[in-house]
Scaffold this active site. Structure first.
Site, mmCIF file in Angstrom:
data_model
loop_
_atom_site.group_PDB
_atom_site.id
_atom_site.type_symbol
_atom_site.label_atom_id
_atom_site.label_comp_id
_atom_site.label_asym_id
_atom_site.label_seq_id
_atom_site.Cartn_x
_atom_site.Cartn_y
_atom_site.Cartn_z
ATOM 1 N N MET A 58 0.953 -1.226 -0.008
ATOM 2 C CA MET A 58 0.048 -0.107 -0.109
ATOM 3 C C MET A 58 0.960 1.196 -0.039
ATOM 4 O O MET A 58 0.721 1.879 1.016
ATOM 5 C CB MET A 58 -0.725 0.005 1.369
ATOM 6 C CG MET A 58 -1.750 -1.076 1.404
ATOM 7 S SD MET A 58 -3.276 -1.090 -0.089
ATOM 8 C CE MET A 58 -2.602 -2.188 -1.235
ATOM 9 N N HIS A 59 1.677 1.404 -1.028
ATOM 10 C CA HIS A 59 2.756 2.279 -1.138
ATOM 11 C C HIS A 59 2.199 3.781 -0.672
ATOM 12 O O HIS A 59 2.666 4.208 0.433
ATOM 13 C CB HIS A 59 3.040 2.659 -2.701
ATOM 14 C CG HIS A 59 3.870 1.368 -3.013
ATOM 15 N ND1 HIS A 59 4.978 0.829 -2.695
ATOM 16 C CD2 HIS A 59 3.557 0.446 -4.045
ATOM 17 C CE1 HIS A 59 5.479 -0.302 -3.158
ATOM 18 N NE2 HIS A 59 4.513 -0.476 -4.236
ATOM 19 N N ASP A 60 1.242 4.283 -1.411
ATOM 20 C CA ASP A 60 0.565 5.583 -1.056
ATOM 21 C C ASP A 60 -0.076 6.028 0.126
ATOM 22 O O ASP A 60 0.047 7.074 0.897
ATOM 23 C CB ASP A 60 -0.017 6.416 -2.429
ATOM 24 C CG ASP A 60 0.656 6.212 -3.557
ATOM 25 O OD1 ASP A 60 1.827 6.332 -3.494
ATOM 26 O OD2 ASP A 60 -0.096 6.130 -4.747
#
Length: 317
Positions: free
Chosen positions: A235-237
């Protein structure tokens, strides 16, 4: 919104962007002043349409959306449709949005929003940093109105586009260099933590049974070409928002970070870890995260969203 964080989000949805926007639009801890779009995961026409799909889904027509840069400053544009699908948000059929962009380009909208604010704003950049770099180049007076910048991007431990380059920085390394050397208070949430903050298989099962937003996100995650449904999805962002709310869950180290703009290492973010070439630092770099706390927080965030407050679509076949 008392005690909420006033935010400008610059984004390129993108499936993990969609997860971040879902939190941003529904958590009262965030006061969203503006969302701007940029070419990144897919074209700016598609990223803009995707933001509007989400503001419509969450019935947030009050949030201003402005369309931004169509291409990087210098480097040829290269998308990530192989990861996010041709639309940028594959896996869910959103209703046709009724929300509209404002008739002002992103850079001008960012300038006006910053200068009109009575308080300093936090800028969260989770796509290529093209809009932000152009803002700083053309309107340097806005720096006094920026409290801090939190970016998703970069890596000190290897890339996901090349052996050394992370996607957002790789997409527009010249913009990243301008931003990193601007003198602003910048925190880099890069692959060093986002590849550890995986939404686990167990969490995704819980999410799928939660509510309409959980159903929507599960559809997107099933189509998301990063990670796997078994091992977990990065869930990078979303990490930028978790950091803003719970900075104590991250290990932060201060370095001078250079951005490589040419050659085979283009897009690399190189930290002067041993302080050999710089006498000062320019970036707060996240190097570790409490991944279990991230999973628990994200599920709680989505669980709080009321079905009555959204305009649902349907899962794609």
């Amino acid at each position: 919104m008392t005690n909420s964080i006033p935010v400008i989000l610059d984004t390129d949805p993108g499936i993990d962007d969609a997860a971040a926007i879902s939190v941003l639009l529904t958590d009262p801890c965030f006061d969203v002043r503006l969302i701007t779009t940029v070419a990144g995961n897919v074209s700016v026409a598609k990223t803009t349409k995707n933001v509007l799909k989400l503001t419509h889904f969450f019935q947030r027509a009050d949030v201003a959306v402005a369309r931004g840069a169509e291409k990087p400053l210098i480097k040829p544009y290269q998308d990530a449709a192989n990861i996010h699908g041709a639309s940028g948000m594959a896996g869910y059929d959103f209703a046709e949005p009724t929300t509209q962009i404002i008739q002002k380009p992103a850079v001008e909208a960012m300038r006006d929003t910053l200068l009109a604010s009575q308080e300093k704003l936090t800028v969260v950049a989770v796509g290529a940093y093209t809009n932000l770099a152009m803002l700083l180049q053309h309107y340097p007076e806005v720096q006094a109105k920026i409290d801090r910048v939190v970016v998703m991007g970069g890596s000190l431990s290897g890339g996901n586009m090349t052996s050394v380059a992370e996607f957002n920085v790789f997409t527009d390394p010249d913009a990243a260099k301008i931003v990193f050397e601007s003198g602003l208070d910048i925190t880099m949430i890069g692959l060093d933590v986002t590849l550890k903050a995986l939404l686990t298989a167990e969490s995704m099962v819980t999410l799928s049974q939660m509510n309409l937003t959980g159903e929507m996100l599960t559809g997107l995650f099933r189509a998301y070409g990063d990670g796997s449904m078994q091992a977990g999805k990065p869930m990078h962002d979303v990490n930028t928002l978790f950091y803003l709310l719970s900075p104590e869950k991250y290990t932060i180290k201060d370095y001078w970070v250079d951005v490589v703009t040419t050659g085979p290492a283009i897009g690399a973010t190189v930290a002067d870890i041993h302080a050999k070439t710089h006498q000062q630092t320019n970036i707060h770099v996240a190097t570790a995260i409490d991944a279990a706390a991230f999973n628990a927080w994200f599920l709680l965030e989505i669980a709080k969203i009321q079905d009555a407050a959204i305009a649902p679509g349907k899962l794609e076949n």
